[in-house]
Design a protein around this motif. Structure first.
Motif, PDB file in Angstrom:
ATOM      1  N   SER A  20     -44.101 -55.177 -13.603  1.00  0.00           N
ATOM      2  CA  SER A  20     -45.000 -54.175 -13.028  1.00  0.00           C
ATOM      3  C   SER A  20     -44.342 -52.802 -13.018  1.00  0.00           C
ATOM      4  O   SER A  20     -44.988 -51.779 -13.329  1.00  0.00           O
ATOM      5  CB  SER A  20     -45.398 -54.577 -11.608  1.00  0.00           C
ATOM      6  OG  SER A  20     -46.066 -55.825 -11.604  1.00  0.00           O
ATOM      7  N   VAL A  58     -42.516 -51.361  -6.292  1.00  0.00           N
ATOM      8  CA  VAL A  58     -42.709 -50.789  -7.630  1.00  0.00           C
ATOM      9  C   VAL A  58     -42.896 -49.287  -7.446  1.00  0.00           C
ATOM     10  O   VAL A  58     -43.926 -48.840  -6.934  1.00  0.00           O
ATOM     11  CB  VAL A  58     -43.942 -51.396  -8.329  1.00  0.00           C
ATOM     12  CG1 VAL A  58     -44.172 -50.714  -9.674  1.00  0.00           C
ATOM     13  CG2 VAL A  58     -43.767 -52.892  -8.525  1.00  0.00           C
ATOM     14  N   ALA A  75     -45.539 -49.517 -15.003  1.00  0.00           N
ATOM     15  CA  ALA A  75     -45.813 -48.288 -14.257  1.00  0.00           C
ATOM     16  C   ALA A  75     -45.082 -47.106 -14.887  1.00  0.00           C
ATOM     17  O   ALA A  75     -45.658 -46.010 -15.042  1.00  0.00           O
ATOM     18  CB  ALA A  75     -45.401 -48.461 -12.792  1.00  0.00           C
ATOM     19  N   VAL A 105     -45.875 -45.453  -9.469  1.00  0.00           N
ATOM     20  CA  VAL A 105     -47.216 -45.908  -9.834  1.00  0.00           C
ATOM     21  C   VAL A 105     -48.165 -44.721  -9.650  1.00  0.00           C
ATOM     22  O   VAL A 105     -48.525 -44.363  -8.523  1.00  0.00           O
ATOM     23  CB  VAL A 105     -47.664 -47.098  -8.974  1.00  0.00           C
ATOM     24  CG1 VAL A 105     -49.031 -47.597  -9.440  1.00  0.00           C
ATOM     25  CG2 VAL A 105     -46.638 -48.225  -9.043  1.00  0.00           C
ATOM     26  N   ALA A 124     -51.203 -53.478 -14.225  1.00  0.00           N
ATOM     27  CA  ALA A 124     -49.844 -53.194 -14.693  1.00  0.00           C
ATOM     28  C   ALA A 124     -49.107 -54.483 -15.035  1.00  0.00           C
ATOM     29  O   ALA A 124     -48.450 -54.587 -16.080  1.00  0.00           O
ATOM     30  CB  ALA A 124     -49.073 -52.415 -13.616  1.00  0.00           C
ATOM     31  N   GLN A 125     -49.225 -55.471 -14.166  1.00  0.00           N
ATOM     32  CA  GLN A 125     -48.566 -56.752 -14.411  1.00  0.00           C
ATOM     33  C   GLN A 125     -49.120 -57.411 -15.668  1.00  0.00           C
ATOM     34  O   GLN A 125     -48.379 -57.962 -16.484  1.00  0.00           O
ATOM     35  CB  GLN A 125     -48.755 -57.658 -13.194  1.00  0.00           C
ATOM     36  CG  GLN A 125     -48.423 -59.131 -13.402  1.00  0.00           C
ATOM     37  CD  GLN A 125     -46.984 -59.359 -13.829  1.00  0.00           C
ATOM     38  OE1 GLN A 125     -46.114 -58.545 -13.568  1.00  0.00           O
ATOM     39  NE2 GLN A 125     -46.736 -60.475 -14.493  1.00  0.00           N
ATOM     40  N   ASN A 126     -50.436 -57.337 -15.850  1.00  0.00           N
ATOM     41  CA  ASN A 126     -51.061 -57.943 -17.029  1.00  0.00           C
ATOM     42  C   ASN A 126     -50.629 -57.233 -18.309  1.00  0.00           C
ATOM     43  O   ASN A 126     -50.350 -57.875 -19.327  1.00  0.00           O
ATOM     44  CB  ASN A 126     -52.575 -57.895 -16.870  1.00  0.00           C
ATOM     45  CG  ASN A 126     -53.323 -58.749 -17.869  1.00  0.00           C
ATOM     46  OD1 ASN A 126     -54.339 -58.349 -18.411  1.00  0.00           O
ATOM     47  ND2 ASN A 126     -52.845 -59.969 -18.114  1.00  0.00           N
ATOM     48  N   VAL A 138     -41.966 -60.578 -12.101  1.00  0.00           N
ATOM     49  CA  VAL A 138     -43.265 -59.968 -11.819  1.00  0.00           C
ATOM     50  C   VAL A 138     -43.085 -58.518 -11.365  1.00  0.00           C
ATOM     51  O   VAL A 138     -43.770 -57.603 -11.844  1.00  0.00           O
ATOM     52  CB  VAL A 138     -44.031 -60.779 -10.752  1.00  0.00           C
ATOM     53  CG1 VAL A 138     -45.270 -60.027 -10.282  1.00  0.00           C
ATOM     54  CG2 VAL A 138     -44.419 -62.144 -11.306  1.00  0.00           C
ATOM     55  N   GLY A 153     -49.462 -60.075  -9.720  1.00  0.00           N
ATOM     56  CA  GLY A 153     -49.344 -58.732  -9.173  1.00  0.00           C
ATOM     57  C   GLY A 153     -50.220 -58.514  -7.957  1.00  0.00           C
ATOM     58  O   GLY A 153     -49.776 -57.995  -6.927  1.00  0.00           O
ATOM     59  N   ILE A 173     -51.930 -52.648  -9.710  1.00  0.00           N
ATOM     60  CA  ILE A 173     -50.752 -53.493  -9.897  1.00  0.00           C
ATOM     61  C   ILE A 173     -51.129 -54.746 -10.698  1.00  0.00           C
ATOM     62  O   ILE A 173     -50.352 -55.223 -11.536  1.00  0.00           O
ATOM     63  CB  ILE A 173     -50.107 -53.866  -8.555  1.00  0.00           C
ATOM     64  CG1 ILE A 173     -49.509 -52.617  -7.897  1.00  0.00           C
ATOM     65  CG2 ILE A 173     -49.035 -54.938  -8.732  1.00  0.00           C
ATOM     66  CD1 ILE A 173     -48.367 -51.982  -8.680  1.00  0.00           C
TER      67      ILE A 173
END
Length: 447
Positions: free
Chosen positions: A98, A73, A102, A76, A382-384, A94, A292, A379
């Motif tokens: 992410s 990713v 980001a 970030v 970010a994923q959430n 996923v 993540g 991360i």
């Protein structure tokens, strides 16, 4: 491939067989001696024999290597520093979610992260029968001597600025007759520290037992103490990191949102509140966070099982399992954050032995444990954000199934021409295994 039923008799001495002999046994007993099975196992061996030997020794009864993709990713931004974060996971959506999150926050100030504590714990669990106050007085008298006994084991960690923070006697006799703990608190600096903590605890346990045996004013019964176990705890609520993002609500607007920013903020906030109320939603909510987190933890050679077990326990710390992330809408601002325990290391264990873990840490600029905690938690956040954003706007399947399209096409053994036509066809169509299969079949029938 002809698969047999389970053998009726157990195998003896399996661990002493060579790797080839183990494969022969599996093939002969579970696959009718299939040569194709043997070839498949050996297909994933590394050509570098020394490296393969190192990988084999990470585990026991090793047959081959199980390959997972490693993606990254980029962009970030954490505390003003730009990272490209490695992720090891088999679910493409996923990484995509992410990366999208980001990039979204890159132009809105990025992520802010801070470590709130680094304390880890472990216990000597023991049984002792007698008057609690007498044991407490004895512990107070002997605490300094106990700590002195483990100084040689702690010396190197102390040189790095860590070591034993404190040692306490904990009375748990209300829960189990005669049950007490010596509870140690530790700072293991850049190491995860499991071996260090366990060595200290085992020495504390044996020393404490000797002290009780030598106690002059204790009866024979009071001198008897049973060490049940000495082990670190993977529950580390005081080894915790916070990652957050914040912007004006108006700045949440972007093309494709399909609603105004204030409506999106309220829907997003309600989704987070639901994860605090309903355990069935909380479980899936937190699973997304760990999608993540686990991917980065694995990439950097850390123990994702320990991190996840601790995170789930932390999610239930008030007696109900709840979503781990938090949102606040106040004074025209949208703030989204995640506080999560994160006992990981940047040195020792697989971080030093696995070549890809070393490469991952190099990619991250050789962070210490605290900076790595910030990256991993970010991360997770970010994923959430990406997952909840999809849920309250277009729905999770639109993006997820587009990413899953390649897996379906691989399963159907689609040609390159069929793949390209499928990508165009399903750009704005609902994707399911059935619909893709029917589309590929229609191409093949047409030909």
């Amino acid at each position: 491939m002809n698969v047999l039923s389970m053998p009726t008799a157990p195998v003896k001495g399996f661990s002493k067989l060579s790797k080839l002999e183990k494969i022969d046994f599996i093939a002969d007993n579970y696959f009718s001696g299939s040569e194709s099975v043997k070839t498949q196992f050996k297909r994933f061996w590394l050509n570098d024999e020394n490296l393969q030997k190192t990988i084999d020794e990470f585990s026991e009864n090793t047959l081959t290597n199980f390959i997972f993709p490693m993606g990254v990713v980029p962009n970030v931004l954490i505390n003003g520093k730009l990272f490209c974060v490695p992720m090891v996971i088999e679910e493409s959506s996923v990484v995509a979610a992410s990366a999208k999150a980001a990039n979204f926050w890159l132009t809105r100030g990025g992520f802010k992260a801070e470590v709130l504590g680094v304390k880890k714990v472990g216990q000597v669990h023991f049984i002792w029968n007698g008057e609690t106050s007498k044991l407490e007085n004895f512990f107070a008298l002997k605490k300094a001597e106990l700590l002195k006994a483990v100084e040689p084991l702690a010396a190197n960690m102390v040189k790095r600025g860590g070591g034993i923070i404190d040692l306490r006697l904990v009375d748990r006799t209300k829960d189990e007759a005669g049950y007490y703990q010596l509870l140690g608190e530790f700072d293991t600096r850049d190491a995860m520290g499991a071996n260090f903590i366990n060595s200290i605890l085992e020495k504390l346990g044996s020393t404490w037992k000797e002290m009780l045996l030598d106690a002059e004013d204790f009866t024979d019964t009071e001198k008897e103490m049973q060490v049940v176990m000495a082990i670190l705890s993977n529950y580390t609520p005081e080894c915790i990191v916070r990652s957050s993002v914040e912007c004006d609500i108006a700045d949440l607007n972007e093309p494709g949102l399909e609603m105004d920013a204030h409506e999106f903020a309220e829907k997003f906030s309600r989704a987070i509140r639901i994860s605090k109320i309903d355990v069935t939603r909380a479980t899936t909510h937190n699973k997304g966070i760990f999608n993540g987190i686990d991917a980065v933890v694995i990439a950097t050679g850390n123990d994702f099982r320990a991190v996840e077990a601790c995170g789930h326990a932390y999610a239930a710390r008030d007696g109900q399992y709840r979503g781990l992330s938090n949102v606040e809408i106040k004074d025209g601002k949208f703030r989204f954050s995640l506080d999560i325990p994160m006992a990981i290391g940047a040195v020792g264990g697989l971080t030093s032995l696995h070549p890809m873990s070393k490469l991952s840490l190099d990619m991250l600029g050789r962070p210490g444990a605290e900076e790595l905690m910030k990256v991993v938690a970010t991360i997770g956040l970010a994923q959430n954000f990406g997952a909840v954003r999809s849920l309250v706007t277009s729905g999770i399947q639109k993006g997820h199934m587009k990413m899953h399209l390649m897996n379906i096409l691989n399963h159907l053994e689609a040609s390159e021409e069929e793949r390209e036509k499928a990508k165009v066809h399903f750009a704005n169509e609902v994707i399911s295994f059935q619909s893709v299969r029917e589309f590929i079949a229609s191409l093949r029938n047409y030909v």
